[in-house]
Design a protein around this motif. Structure first.
Motif, PDB file in Angstrom:
ATOM      1  N   GLN A 139       0.845  -1.195   0.000  1.00 42.09           N
ATOM      2  CA  GLN A 139       0.000   0.000   0.000  1.00 42.09           C
ATOM      3  C   GLN A 139       0.884   1.249   0.000  1.00 42.09           C
ATOM      4  O   GLN A 139       1.940   1.285   0.627  1.00 42.09           O
ATOM      5  CB  GLN A 139      -0.947   0.004   1.204  1.00 42.09           C
ATOM      6  N   ALA A 145      -3.932   0.117  -2.591  1.00 43.49           N
ATOM      7  CA  ALA A 145      -3.275  -1.158  -2.837  1.00 43.49           C
ATOM      8  C   ALA A 145      -2.599  -1.151  -4.204  1.00 43.49           C
ATOM      9  O   ALA A 145      -3.199  -0.736  -5.200  1.00 43.49           O
ATOM     10  CB  ALA A 145      -4.289  -2.292  -2.764  1.00 43.49           C
ATOM     11  N   ASP A 353      -9.598  -5.272  -3.265  1.00 38.57           N
ATOM     12  CA  ASP A 353      -9.475  -4.088  -2.429  1.00 38.57           C
ATOM     13  C   ASP A 353     -10.777  -3.730  -1.732  1.00 38.57           C
ATOM     14  O   ASP A 353     -10.792  -3.431  -0.555  1.00 38.57           O
ATOM     15  CB  ASP A 353      -8.990  -2.919  -3.281  1.00 38.57           C
TER      16      ASP A 353
END
Length: 623
Positions: A139, A145, A353
């Motif tokens: 991240q 991400a 995500d």
């Protein structure tokens, strides 16, 4: 204090080129007789008593764990894991190639396999990792991400990688029949990986550091997953036929016996049971029902003791899709879960995500290890870590209708802005950047919505005596029900700076001859004049720039002198379990011509003495 006028938080800036740090520590192989470790099928259920191996054999149980870091996923295939005997024999302990996400084992150690191995002298171990289909996610500073590509130090893509491991430097490890023993393998990801982020792209440079130790100190809680074997209500125990990770239908990973007590809680098919009735309910399940056990590994007596048992449709491998992650926002009865791990009913596995979760009046809600059945969908709020069972309704946008929600223990970290009552300047929730979370609707009215800069904690009867303004703090517990704040969080445990794990990271580019100024029985003293971008100490998500301190902390051994102390140079890895031996070896290696590339240390930081009491030190030297 009026929440809208709460003090604002401070922030630390980082270089766009930085090391993203994680530990995969204690990739533990615990060799011991766990009263029933035997490779067998579910149908072979007659072996409910102590399993006796051959007179020249011993039992080997291999477990896996990870420590806190910034990797959101680190998934590779483990092709082989061998024990190497002094006579040249190689004993394979992993029956099948197993795909592992090393980043998912921060809080627990996972049992991987149980095998019977010959007794005798072992000189080391060997592991084969396959990065061909690796899924590595990091991240950025905003919590986004980013998929990372793995490459070696020459910039080439990585396929299979074989890594040799020695025990305690150069010593053999002896496995004697009938005598309990254990060994710990440590795949140190923070020393093995450097991550370079360039916009929306990331590269992981992998230089593996794997070490071995025959000391298992301060083990984490353990997790065992598999299918249900025989249940013995009279002896308060049951068997689990191990099915690690995604191997639902393979019966070659052995079995373990699990002991239960009055402290064991149960969740079976979505219903919570006390210790009085849980084992009886478990016995009613069909043989080979899926089961997960969280517990502790005791050595006196030597057994695995369950704290929490999940079975039937309450676990993956049941008849529902599974989503796990943290709630980052809630609007009405719709949740957005961030960093979700998705396990489908067909056994497929994915990391995504965001997943949209829809709750309704039929959705059941329980709290981890809590036998209270009075929870409902109103109890699920922003920040809460959850496991959700239901049905994926949109495969392209990934949305789910929830049948069952389990509110898991959630970890928050930050700095103290009020010691009593406790309020925290949040830096992260379960390793997620705080900027991701939308706290709208969490308060009894908009003025009382949770404020990340002044996040109020209900500490109950927990002591706040040692907390000081500005100190890092880590709190474990559950988020206050939605629309019920303040307070914002209900604490179960509070960890202050005195007993919090600290991670010290320094890097010196191509190497420095002056990085370590002194080595003595008191510890290592560093000089950061030639340090590169890495010169930080991390505690509870708080980074301290070592250059901002009046003096560099001493990296000191603990009173016991024990730990994992490593010297890495090229492909050579030397491991020591006492600081006294390490001090001598490192002093000899630093001959005036050998440069230090990096120093990593893990332990507890004593601010009064300005020293890090290290349980692990890793010094990498230039070739």
């Amino acid at each position: 204090m009026n929440r809208t006028n709460a003090p604002r938080k401070f922030s630390s800036s980082f270089s766009h080129y930085r090391y993203w740090l994680t530990i995969l520590s204690l990739f533990s192989m615990m060799l011991f007789s766990l009263y029933g470790c035997k490779s067998s099928s579910v149908e072979d259920s007659s072996s409910t008593d102590i399993y006796s191996s051959g007179v020249d054999d011993s039992e080997l149980v291999i477990s896996l764990t990870d420590a806190e870091g910034d990797f959101l996923s680190y998934t590779v295939d483990v092709v082989s894991l061998k024990m190497l005997k002094s006579n040249g024999a190689e004993i394979e302990t992993l029956p099948l190639t197993t795909r592992l996400d090393f980043a998912q084992y921060v809080e627990v150690t996972e049992f991987l396999t149980a095998a019977t191995v010959p007794s005798g002298h072992y000189t080391g171990a060997q592991i084969v990792l396959d990065f061909s289909n690796a899924e590595i996610t990091v991240q950025d500073e905003n919590g986004n991400a980013i998929s990372a590509t793995a490459q070696d130090s020459n910039g080439d893509p990585i396929g299979q990688m074989t890594v040799d491991i020695s025990f305690n430097g150069h010593s053999d490890f002896v496995i004697a029949p009938g005598i309990p023993a254990h060994i710990t393998l440590d795949f140190d990801l923070d020393a093995s990986n450097a991550v370079i982020i360039n916009g929306s792209e990331a590269t992981v440079v992998v230089s593996p550091v794997l070490v071995a130790d025959t000391i298992l100190e301060e083990p984490k809680p353990h997790r065992l997953r598999g299918v249900l074997g025989p249940v013995n209500q009279v002896k308060n125990q049951f068997h689990v036929f191990m099915r690690p990770f995604r191997h639902r239908h393979h019966n070659r990973f052995g079995q373990l016996r699990v002991h239960v007590s009055d402290s064991t809680s149960y969740e079976i098919d979505g219903q919570v049971y006390t210790s009085d009735s849980g084992l009886a309910e478990l016995a009613q399940l069909d043989r080979a029902a899926p089961v997960i056990v969280l517990g502790v590994l005791n050595f006196k007596p030597r057994q695995f003791e369950a704290l929490e048992v999940y079975a039937g449709s309450s676990v993956p491998w049941g008849d529902k899709d599974i989503v796990s992650g943290n709630v980052i926002s809630r609007s009405g009865n719709t949740l957005v879960v961030r960093g979700a791990t998705i396990i489908r009913t067909d056994g497929s596995f994915a990391f995504n995500d965001n997943v949209s979760i829809t709750l309704d009046t039929e959705t059941t809600v329980v709290k981890q290890a809590d036998v209270n059945n009075s929870y409902n969908i109103a109890d699920v709020s922003v920040g809460q870590r959850v496991t959700v069972l239901g049905s994926i309704t949109d495969n392209s946008r990934l949305s789910m209708d929830a049948d069952h929600v389990r509110m898991l223990y959630t970890n928050i970290g930050g700095s103290v802005v009020s010691a009593s009552p406790l309020a925290v300047d949040l830096q992260g929730i379960d390793r997620r950047r705080i900027v991701l979370f939308d706290f709208s609707g969490t308060g009894v009215d908009p003025a009382n919505d949770a404020d990340a800069d002044y996040y109020e904690v209900d500490s109950g009867a927990l002591s706040l005596a040692n907390l000081q303004i500005g100190d890092p703090v880590k709190v474990r517990g559950h988020v206050r029900p939605f629309a019920m704040a303040p307070e914002d969080f209900i604490a179960q445990t509070i960890m202050n700076a005195d007993n919090m794990r600290a991670h010290l990271v320094t890097g010196f580019g191509d190497g420095s001859l002056t990085a370590i100024t002194s080595i003595s029985e008191s510890g290592l003293q560093l000089n950061l004049e030639e340090a590169g971008d890495a010169h930080y100490m991390f505690r509870a998500g708080i980074s301290t720039d070592l250059l901002s301190l009046s003096a560099m902390p001493l990296i000191a051994p603990r009173e016991s002198d024990k730990g994992l102390f490593v010297i890495a140079q090229g492909h050579s890895i030397r491991v020591y379990t006492t600081f006294a031996r390490y001090q001598t070896a490192l002093g000899e290696a630093l001959d005036g011509n050998t440069a230090v590339v990096s120093v990593h240390a893990h332990g507890v930081y004593d601010s009064d003495q300005n020293q890090l009491l290290a349980v692990k030190i890793n010094v990498r030297l230039a070739q």
